[in-house]
Scaffold this motif. Structure first.
Motif, mmCIF file in Angstrom:
data_model
loop_
_atom_site.group_PDB
_atom_site.id
_atom_site.type_symbol
_atom_site.label_atom_id
_atom_site.label_comp_id
_atom_site.label_asym_id
_atom_site.label_seq_id
_atom_site.Cartn_x
_atom_site.Cartn_y
_atom_site.Cartn_z
ATOM 1 N N HIS A 93 0.802 -1.222 0.000
ATOM 2 C CA HIS A 93 0.000 0.000 0.000
ATOM 3 C C HIS A 93 0.835 1.273 0.000
ATOM 4 N N ASP A 94 2.138 1.155 0.122
ATOM 5 C CA ASP A 94 2.999 2.333 0.136
ATOM 6 C C ASP A 94 3.025 2.954 -1.265
ATOM 7 N N PRO A 95 2.616 4.218 -1.416
ATOM 8 C CA PRO A 95 2.550 4.821 -2.758
ATOM 9 C C PRO A 95 3.916 4.972 -3.414
ATOM 10 N N PHE A 96 4.965 5.179 -2.633
ATOM 11 C CA PHE A 96 6.308 5.283 -3.215
ATOM 12 C C PHE A 96 6.709 3.943 -3.835
ATOM 13 N N ASP A 97 6.519 2.862 -3.092
ATOM 14 C CA ASP A 97 6.893 1.538 -3.601
ATOM 15 C C ASP A 97 6.043 1.138 -4.796
ATOM 16 N N ARG A 98 4.771 1.462 -4.766
ATOM 17 C CA ARG A 98 3.899 1.119 -5.892
ATOM 18 C C ARG A 98 4.331 1.846 -7.163
ATOM 19 N N LEU A 99 4.749 3.091 -7.031
ATOM 20 C CA LEU A 99 5.210 3.833 -8.207
ATOM 21 C C LEU A 99 6.546 3.287 -8.702
ATOM 22 N N LEU A 100 7.421 2.872 -7.795
ATOM 23 C CA LEU A 100 8.681 2.243 -8.214
ATOM 24 C C LEU A 100 8.410 0.960 -9.005
ATOM 25 N N VAL A 101 7.479 0.158 -8.523
ATOM 26 C CA VAL A 101 7.110 -1.075 -9.234
ATOM 27 C C VAL A 101 6.581 -0.730 -10.618
ATOM 28 N N ALA A 102 5.679 0.233 -10.694
ATOM 29 C CA ALA A 102 5.108 0.625 -11.987
ATOM 30 C C ALA A 102 6.201 1.096 -12.938
ATOM 31 N N GLN A 103 7.136 1.893 -12.448
ATOM 32 C CA GLN A 103 8.230 2.364 -13.302
ATOM 33 C C GLN A 103 9.040 1.193 -13.830
ATOM 34 N N ALA A 104 9.382 0.263 -12.955
ATOM 35 C CA ALA A 104 10.190 -0.884 -13.366
ATOM 36 C C ALA A 104 9.468 -1.716 -14.426
ATOM 37 N N LEU A 105 8.183 -1.893 -14.270
ATOM 38 C CA LEU A 105 7.423 -2.697 -15.228
ATOM 39 C C LEU A 105 7.237 -1.981 -16.564
ATOM 40 N N VAL A 106 7.024 -0.679 -16.527
ATOM 41 C CA VAL A 106 6.806 0.082 -17.765
ATOM 42 C C VAL A 106 8.089 0.213 -18.571
ATOM 43 N N GLU A 107 9.228 0.423 -17.943
ATOM 44 C CA GLU A 107 10.457 0.783 -18.669
ATOM 45 C C GLU A 107 10.965 -0.283 -19.642
ATOM 46 N N PRO A 108 11.171 -1.473 -19.456
ATOM 47 C CA PRO A 108 11.266 -2.267 -18.246
ATOM 48 C C PRO A 108 12.677 -2.208 -17.649
#
Length: 128
Positions: A93-108
């Motif tokens: 639920h941590d918004p910082f960690d969720r955004l890091l995950v999203a960045q890693a998946l999008v880039e990849p």
């Protein structure tokens, strides 16, 4: 390999913290690794340092300088990253960690974390 470090791993790397595993140190130091720090991490560091609770070892300004001196690259927050968050399951639920995950998946990129909950998002996430 493009490695995106989560905030704790990045801080441990620049402060030579013993919590950073030998595996993580080797991967970060590997000649073919490109190490990335997200703007999300700088934002998190700055917020937590500004709260002065004592659990953030460096300011955002100092962290950015240390990351730059270490040769790390910076990843900006793009609209695609923010939108990708809505598709993530709520393992964390941590918004910082969720955004890091999203960045890693999008880039990849391969996200390096110490958080087992973050590692649940993808097999491409490296838990150290």
């Amino acid at each position: 390999m493009n490695l995106l470090l989560d905030t704790h791993v990045a801080l441990w790397a620049i402060t030579d913290d013993p919590r950073l595993s030998a595996k993580a140190r080797d991967m970060i130091a590997a000649p073919r690794a490109t190490i990335w720090i997200s703007s999300v991490s700088l934002w998190e560091i700055s917020i937590k340092f500004g709260l002065a609770k004592g659990d953030m070892p460096v300011s955002g300004t100092d962290a950015m300088r240390f990351f730059t001196e270490s040769g790390y690259r910076f990843l900006a927050i793009e609209p695609e990253h923010t939108i990708a968050v809505e598709a993530l399951p709520f393992h964390h639920h941590d918004p910082f960690d969720r955004l890091l995950v999203a960045q890693a998946l999008v880039e990849p990129m391969r996200l390096m974390t110490h958080d087992l909950m973050v590692a649940k998002y993808s097999e491409s996430i490296i838990c150290v």
